[in-house]
Structure formats: C-alpha cells, structure tokens
Write a protein that holds these residues in place. Structure first.
Motif, PDB file in Angstrom:
ATOM      1  N   GLU A  49     -32.207   6.370 -18.717  1.00 30.78           N
ATOM      2  CA  GLU A  49     -31.711   4.785 -18.608  1.00 30.78           C
ATOM      3  C   GLU A  49     -30.886   4.272 -19.795  1.00 30.78           C
ATOM      4  O   GLU A  49     -29.951   3.722 -19.914  1.00 30.78           O
ATOM      5  N   SER A  57     -28.055   6.269 -21.786  1.00 27.04           N
ATOM      6  CA  SER A  57     -26.701   6.152 -21.010  1.00 27.04           C
ATOM      7  C   SER A  57     -26.125   4.889 -20.976  1.00 27.04           C
ATOM      8  O   SER A  57     -25.036   4.521 -21.206  1.00 27.04           O
ATOM      9  N   ALA A  58     -26.794   3.640 -20.916  1.00 19.66           N
ATOM     10  CA  ALA A  58     -26.646   2.293 -21.056  1.00 19.66           C
ATOM     11  C   ALA A  58     -25.930   2.245 -22.312  1.00 19.66           C
ATOM     12  O   ALA A  58     -24.913   1.641 -22.574  1.00 19.66           O
ATOM     13  N   PRO A 112     -13.277   8.677 -18.254  1.00 20.13           N
ATOM     14  CA  PRO A 112     -13.331   8.562 -17.106  1.00 20.13           C
ATOM     15  C   PRO A 112     -11.809   7.818 -16.510  1.00 20.13           C
ATOM     16  O   PRO A 112     -11.311   8.248 -15.654  1.00 20.13           O
ATOM     17  N   GLN A 168     -13.963  -1.155 -27.788  1.00 21.38           N
ATOM     18  CA  GLN A 168     -12.596  -1.437 -27.295  1.00 21.38           C
ATOM     19  C   GLN A 168     -12.477  -2.978 -27.553  1.00 21.38           C
ATOM     20  O   GLN A 168     -11.336  -3.269 -28.095  1.00 21.38           O
ATOM     21  N   ALA A 184     -17.082   0.577 -24.305  1.00 25.40           N
ATOM     22  CA  ALA A 184     -16.979  -0.770 -23.731  1.00 25.40           C
ATOM     23  C   ALA A 184     -16.575  -1.559 -24.883  1.00 25.40           C
ATOM     24  O   ALA A 184     -15.641  -2.254 -25.158  1.00 25.40           O
ATOM     25  N   MET A 185     -17.721  -1.880 -25.713  1.00 27.08           N
ATOM     26  CA  MET A 185     -17.654  -2.815 -26.862  1.00 27.08           C
ATOM     27  C   MET A 185     -16.923  -2.445 -28.097  1.00 27.08           C
ATOM     28  O   MET A 185     -16.069  -3.426 -28.556  1.00 27.08           O
ATOM     29  N   SER A 238     -22.389   3.785 -22.702  1.00 32.18           N
ATOM     30  CA  SER A 238     -21.252   3.153 -21.969  1.00 32.18           C
ATOM     31  C   SER A 238     -20.974   1.655 -22.659  1.00 32.18           C
ATOM     32  O   SER A 238     -19.925   1.302 -22.795  1.00 32.18           O
ATOM     33  N   LEU A 239     -22.132   1.086 -23.261  1.00 32.81           N
ATOM     34  CA  LEU A 239     -21.737  -0.086 -23.899  1.00 32.81           C
ATOM     35  C   LEU A 239     -20.996  -0.016 -25.003  1.00 32.81           C
ATOM     36  O   LEU A 239     -20.102  -0.591 -25.444  1.00 32.81           O
ATOM     37  N   ALA A 268     -14.320   5.221 -23.661  1.00 29.51           N
ATOM     38  CA  ALA A 268     -13.772   4.517 -22.560  1.00 29.51           C
ATOM     39  C   ALA A 268     -12.400   5.122 -21.921  1.00 29.51           C
ATOM     40  O   ALA A 268     -12.221   5.030 -20.833  1.00 29.51           O
TER      41      ALA A 268
END
Lengths: 224, 224
Positions: free
Chosen positions: B163, B166-167, B119, B177, B174-175, B170-171, B116
């Motif tokens: 696909e 990568s998802a 970027p 955090q 994010a999750m 990212s998840l 997280a």
C-alpha cells in the motif's frame, strides 16, 4: 462578415459568446467522457456542434485550452460537492472524511482523467495567461477543500489539510490511469494470476490511502 | 543482405543483437534525461547512433517499447538501490525509511518522468506481450521493495508495505510532473505570490508524505 456555418453564426454580443463557449465545452466534455481525454480532437468537437474547426479557434486558443477550461470547471464542482457532503457532518470523523474524499474523485472520472493530462499536456499547449487563470481556479478549489476538511477535522492544521488533499488529488489522477487500462490490457490483467497486482480497484484504494494519511498526520507532526 | 548504415550493420548473433539494443536504450536514455520523455522521437534516437529510423524497428516495436524497456530497467535499478540503502539498517526507523524512499525517487528523475507516461502513453503503443513483460518486471521490483521495507519496518504487514510503496510510486510520478513545469511556467509560479502553492519542492514533499503514511498504517489498520 458572414460565416458558412449555418446555425452557428459568429457570436457578437457577450452573452452569445458565452453561449458558444458553453456549447464547445459541453461537446468536449461529452467526447472526453465517452472516448477519454487523450482522444478528444478539435475536429471531433467541431463536428459534434456542426461547425468548422477554425470557428472553434475564435473562442479558445487550442484543444488544450478547451480541456483546461473543462478541468477548471470540474475543480469548482468538486469543491462545491465536498462542501455539500461535509456540511453539517459531526466534526472529528476521519472515516467519514476519507470516504467522502475518495468518492469526490471516483464519482468524477472526467476530473481524474484530466488531472494526469494537466501538467503533462494541457498546461504545455496554451498561453501563460491561460495557465495562470487555470491555476488560480484549481488552487482556489484546493483552498476551499482545505477549509472544508479543516472544519470536519479541527485537530488538523491548514497545512496538514493541504498536504492531505494535494496528495489525494495527485493519487486520484495517477491511479485512475492505472485503474483504467485499454480493454486488451484489462483482459490481460484479469486473466493472468501473475498480474493480479496490476489491477487497481480505485475507490477502496483511495479510501484506504485517505484513512492512512488522516491517521498519520498528527502522530508524524514535526516537533515545534 | 547488406545495409546502407556503415558501422551499424544488422546484428546477426545474439550478443550483437543485445549490444545494438543496449546502444539504442542508452541513446534513448540520454535524450530522455536531456529533453524529457515527451520529446524523445525515433528519429532523434536513430540520429544519435547514426542509423536510419527503420533500422531501430528491427530491435523494438515502437518508440514506446524503447521507453517501456527503459522504464523496466529503471525499476530494477531502483529496487536494487533501495535494498542496498536499507540493508543493515536498524529495524523500526520509519524516519529513515521515509527519507530513503523519497530519495529513491528524487534521485531518479528519469524514472519519475517515465512513471506518469507509462499508463498514459507507453503501455498503449506496444503489443500486449510487451506490456506483460514490462508488468512482470515492474511488479517484481515493487515486490522486492515490499520485502525490503518489511525487513526495515517489521511491524508492517506485506500488504501495508505494498500500500505504502505503491502510493509513493504513483505520487512520485504525478508530483514530479508538477514540480517540473516548462521554464515559462516555472518563472510565472516563482514571480506570482498568488501562485506560490503551484510550486512543489519534490524531496521534502515526498518525504513528508512517506512519514505521514508510515505513521498512519498501523493506527488505521482495519480491525480483525
């Protein structure tokens, strides 16, 4: 008691206070859209509405509480928009739901930017009471979205709708940051064929992930 | 040329320089694991290895470059671990792949925390050349993972594997955090039934999302 900020005297009545808060939030929103959430400072917000920074702190605890309140408002608008878009849609069309959900985020760059900042920064620099108020709003918006998606796709359980929309919200936040690098990096990614996969086109990417999840929820349903 | 930092003289030979860099990265890693990525400062890293902050800047551009190099190393370890775990697995078992991919992240809290920040912060406070080096490493790790998952699930195309992974990355970022709030908020979420959905149990959540995506990739494949 007087203030040196001509034209922005301390609000005494509740409706005056609300008006001040709205002015502050409108200024923060404009700055966040223009410069990115990371770059919004209390000084810039105060300058924009022509008051001293200390006056802001009569209405909000911190910079982060202003941004958290913006996030809460964005979640409410987002849930209302989803409801409007899917209201009256023929049920059972996952392609439509995937498209609407993807656009619910890509049409709200400020919400996307705020999502990543929320656990990382915003929830860490406000009181526990302010986080609680914020959470009740954001969880309420997700609950509304769960209901809307459940009406549009009646074969999904509420838990499955929640699984779907929570993942999409987290992904929208994370991928928006990747899709919006600073200009020097955007130029680098565009120029260098080895870095082609560093470029993310947010709308098709979110729409495709939504389609994949909606196609997978029922077949992967745990037995029982 | 002399230095005032006894025991940590300026490295002159390449292998000495590499040793210094490794010491700095090890100190940064320890601090990031203990205190969270957000709280790692150059001063703390320097204190931990007993040198002055300015000496660090002979080896790295900024605090963020140190953390970005840690991130690159974590991606490489992650890709190797995935390869080891799925090496020799019977092909065509999406439940196994979902479990291994979910654990590849939950077993690496530092990588999750760094994802997280990358970027949002790290890529913004280093030179374009340092970002390019980092991106080649992280994209290389993703490319390795695409190959490993393609071997484990031969019905998926490389694009579909990308696909998916990568998802998931990212998840996971994010999750993680959301699943790791500050202690005061963790207490609030645990105590307040209205906030039950604010609690995220990372491993089952990531595993379930992986199962959903793996079940949905083929059925949602665009025609043609």
């Amino acid at each position: 008691m007087t203030t040196t900020d001509a034209g922005f005297q301390r609000a005494r009545r509740p409706e005056q206070k609300r008006q001040r808060q709205d002015d502050i939030l409108a200024a923060a929103r404009d700055l966040a859209v223009r410069d990115g959430v990371r770059n919004v400072t209390l000084t810039d917000i105060a300058d924009r509405i022509g008051i001293h920074k200390s006056a802001l702190l009569r209405y909000f605890e911190t910079r982060e509480q202003i941004l958290l309140e913006l996030t809460a408002r964005s979640w409410r608008e987002w849930a209302r928009w989803l409801d409007d878009e899917l209201d009256g849609a023929a049920p059972g069309d996952p392609g439509l739901v995937a498209d609407v959900v993807a656009r619910s985020f890509t049409g709200r760059p400020l919400l996307c930017d705020l999502i990543a900042h929320t656990p990382l920064n915003l929830e860490r620099h406000v009181s526990v009471a302010a986080v609680r108020r914020y959470k009740l709003t954001s969880l309420g918006a997700i609950a509304d979205a769960v209901e809307v998606i459940g009406r549009a796709l009646p074969e999904l359980t509420p838990g499955e709708c929640r699984e779907f929309i929570s993942a999409m919200a987290s992904l929208a936040g994370a991928m928006w940051q990747i899709a919006n690098p600073p200009p020097a990096l955007a130029d680098l990614y565009a120029a260098d064929p080895e870095l082609a996969h560093a470029c993310v086109d947010l709308l098709p990417r979110l729409r495709r992930t939504a389609e994949i999840m909606l196609a997978g929820l029922v077949p992967s349903r745990p037995p029982g």
